[in-house]
Design a protein around this motif. Structure first.
Motif, short mmCIF file in Angstrom:
data_model
loop_
_atom_site.label_atom_id
_atom_site.label_comp_id
_atom_site.label_asym_id
_atom_site.label_seq_id
_atom_site.Cartn_x
_atom_site.Cartn_y
_atom_site.Cartn_z
N LEU A 76 6.74 57.86 -0.07
CA LEU A 76 7.86 56.95 0.15
C LEU A 76 8.17 56.16 -1.12
CD1 LEU A 76 9.84 55.87 2.26
CD2 LEU A 76 8.15 54.16 2.87
N VAL A 77 7.15 55.69 -1.82
CA VAL A 77 7.35 54.96 -3.07
C VAL A 77 8.00 55.87 -4.10
CG1 VAL A 77 6.12 53.93 -5.01
CG2 VAL A 77 5.54 53.26 -2.70
N GLU A 78 7.54 57.14 -4.17
CA GLU A 78 8.13 58.08 -5.12
C GLU A 78 9.60 58.36 -4.76
OE1 GLU A 78 5.68 61.54 -5.25
OE2 GLU A 78 4.02 60.49 -6.19
N ALA A 79 9.89 58.49 -3.48
CA ALA A 79 11.27 58.74 -3.05
C ALA A 79 12.17 57.55 -3.37
CB ALA A 79 11.31 59.05 -1.55
N VAL A 80 11.66 56.35 -3.13
CA VAL A 80 12.45 55.14 -3.44
C VAL A 80 12.65 55.02 -4.94
CG1 VAL A 80 12.38 52.62 -3.38
CG2 VAL A 80 11.84 53.91 -1.33
N SER A 81 11.62 55.32 -5.70
CA SER A 81 11.73 55.25 -7.17
C SER A 81 12.77 56.26 -7.67
CB SER A 81 10.39 55.54 -7.83
OG SER A 81 9.46 54.54 -7.49
N GLU A 82 12.74 57.46 -7.13
CA GLU A 82 13.70 58.49 -7.52
C GLU A 82 15.12 58.05 -7.15
OE1 GLU A 82 15.13 61.91 -9.20
OE2 GLU A 82 13.07 61.16 -9.27
N PHE A 83 15.27 57.48 -5.96
CA PHE A 83 16.58 56.99 -5.52
C PHE A 83 17.08 55.89 -6.46
CE2 PHE A 83 19.09 53.89 -3.14
CZ PHE A 83 20.13 54.70 -2.72
N ASN A 84 16.19 54.98 -6.83
CA ASN A 84 16.56 53.89 -7.74
C ASN A 84 16.96 54.43 -9.12
OD1 ASN A 84 16.16 51.94 -5.83
ND2 ASN A 84 14.10 51.41 -6.50
N ARG A 85 16.22 55.41 -9.63
CA ARG A 85 16.56 56.01 -10.92
C ARG A 85 17.94 56.66 -10.86
NH1 ARG A 85 10.97 57.20 -11.24
NH2 ARG A 85 11.27 59.16 -10.15
N ASN A 86 18.20 57.39 -9.78
CA ASN A 86 19.52 58.03 -9.62
C ASN A 86 20.63 56.97 -9.52
OD1 ASN A 86 18.38 60.57 -9.69
ND2 ASN A 86 18.29 60.79 -7.48
N ALA A 87 20.37 55.93 -8.76
CA ALA A 87 21.37 54.87 -8.60
C ALA A 87 21.64 54.18 -9.93
CB ALA A 87 20.91 53.86 -7.55
N VAL A 88 20.59 53.92 -10.70
CA VAL A 88 20.76 53.28 -12.01
C VAL A 88 21.55 54.19 -12.93
CG1 VAL A 88 19.51 52.53 -14.07
CG2 VAL A 88 18.76 51.76 -11.82
N ASN A 89 21.22 55.49 -12.93
CA ASN A 89 21.97 56.42 -13.78
C ASN A 89 23.44 56.48 -13.39
OD1 ASN A 89 19.77 57.12 -15.34
ND2 ASN A 89 19.22 58.88 -14.07
N GLU A 90 23.72 56.51 -12.09
CA GLU A 90 25.10 56.54 -11.62
C GLU A 90 25.83 55.26 -11.99
OE1 GLU A 90 25.19 57.41 -7.45
OE2 GLU A 90 24.27 59.37 -7.72
N LEU A 91 25.15 54.12 -11.88
CA LEU A 91 25.76 52.84 -12.26
C LEU A 91 26.04 52.78 -13.77
CD1 LEU A 91 23.87 50.23 -10.07
CD2 LEU A 91 26.28 50.84 -9.95
N GLN A 92 25.11 53.32 -14.57
CA GLN A 92 25.32 53.34 -16.01
C GLN A 92 26.51 54.22 -16.37
OE1 GLN A 92 21.48 54.57 -17.44
NE2 GLN A 92 20.79 52.45 -17.78
N ILE A 93 26.63 55.38 -15.71
CA ILE A 93 27.78 56.26 -15.95
C ILE A 93 29.07 55.56 -15.54
CG2 ILE A 93 28.88 58.41 -15.20
CD1 ILE A 93 26.02 59.60 -15.02
N TRP A 94 29.06 54.94 -14.37
CA TRP A 94 30.25 54.23 -13.89
C TRP A 94 30.62 53.08 -14.84
CZ3 TRP A 94 30.83 49.13 -12.13
CH2 TRP A 94 32.06 48.84 -11.55
N LEU A 95 29.61 52.33 -15.29
CA LEU A 95 29.84 51.22 -16.19
C LEU A 95 30.44 51.71 -17.51
CD1 LEU A 95 29.54 48.19 -16.69
CD2 LEU A 95 27.24 48.63 -17.53
N HIS A 96 29.93 52.82 -18.03
CA HIS A 96 30.47 53.38 -19.26
C HIS A 96 31.94 53.79 -19.07
CE1 HIS A 96 30.52 55.42 -23.09
NE2 HIS A 96 30.95 56.53 -22.49
#
Length: 174
Positions: free
Chosen positions: A28-48
């Protein structure tokens, strides 16, 4: 003996459940971490992308702001080339303004009202000073505003007709 085996079986069951919970929580921790990494990457792309959009809009706004200034400077240069030097005004009026014209412009039109208020505030201040020449100058400036107000008051008079004023102007060749 059966009691010991039962106790050991219960302890083994508790250990298996504990191990299973640790394993599941780790997943569960690994899944949440992966979700957070994906969300951060998507936010960084959107911000750019948003930064690029903002930069493009800022450039477009700067171009739009510069365009009227460039056009105005070009117009001034064309007029100076055409007319020579100094400021020239081409009058297009074919007849003299009547009191009704002053009334329409300065009494009814909202922009004219604002202009008259500004002229009054600027040129109808206290005209008397210690310096006689300055007093004369201020009185002369105030006369212009007084003239405009006088023409407005003439047009507001119930006995006023524009035809009568035009006839009077023709008769006196004003």
């Amino acid at each position: 003996m059966i009691l010991i085996i039962t106790v050991l079986a219960i302890l083994l069951l508790i250990a298996c459940v504990g191990w299973w919970n640790c394993y599941r929580s780790k997943q569960l921790v690994e899944a949440v971490s992966e979700f957070n990494r994906n969300a951060v990457n998507e936010l960084q792309i959107w911000l750019h992308e948003e930064k690029l959009t903002v930069e493009a809009l800022e450039n477009e706004l700067a171009n739009l702001k510069a365009q009227p200034e460039q056009e105005f400077k070009q117009l001034q240069e064309e007029q100076q080339d055409e007319l020579g030097f100094g400021q020239h005004v081409k009058w297009r009026s074919t007849k003299k303004p009547t009191s009704q014209t002053y009334r329409l412009l300065f009494d009814i039109e909202p922009n004219g009202q604002r202009i008259l208020e500004e002229l009054t505030a600027r040129f109808k201040r206290n005209v008397f000073t210690d310096d006689e020449r300055e007093t004369c100058r201020r009185i002369g400036r105030a006369e212009v505003v007084d003239f405009i107000i006088s023409r407005i008051n003439t047009a507001n008079d119930p006995r006023y007709t524009e035809q009568l004023e035009l006839a009077h102007m023709e008769q006196n060749d004003e």
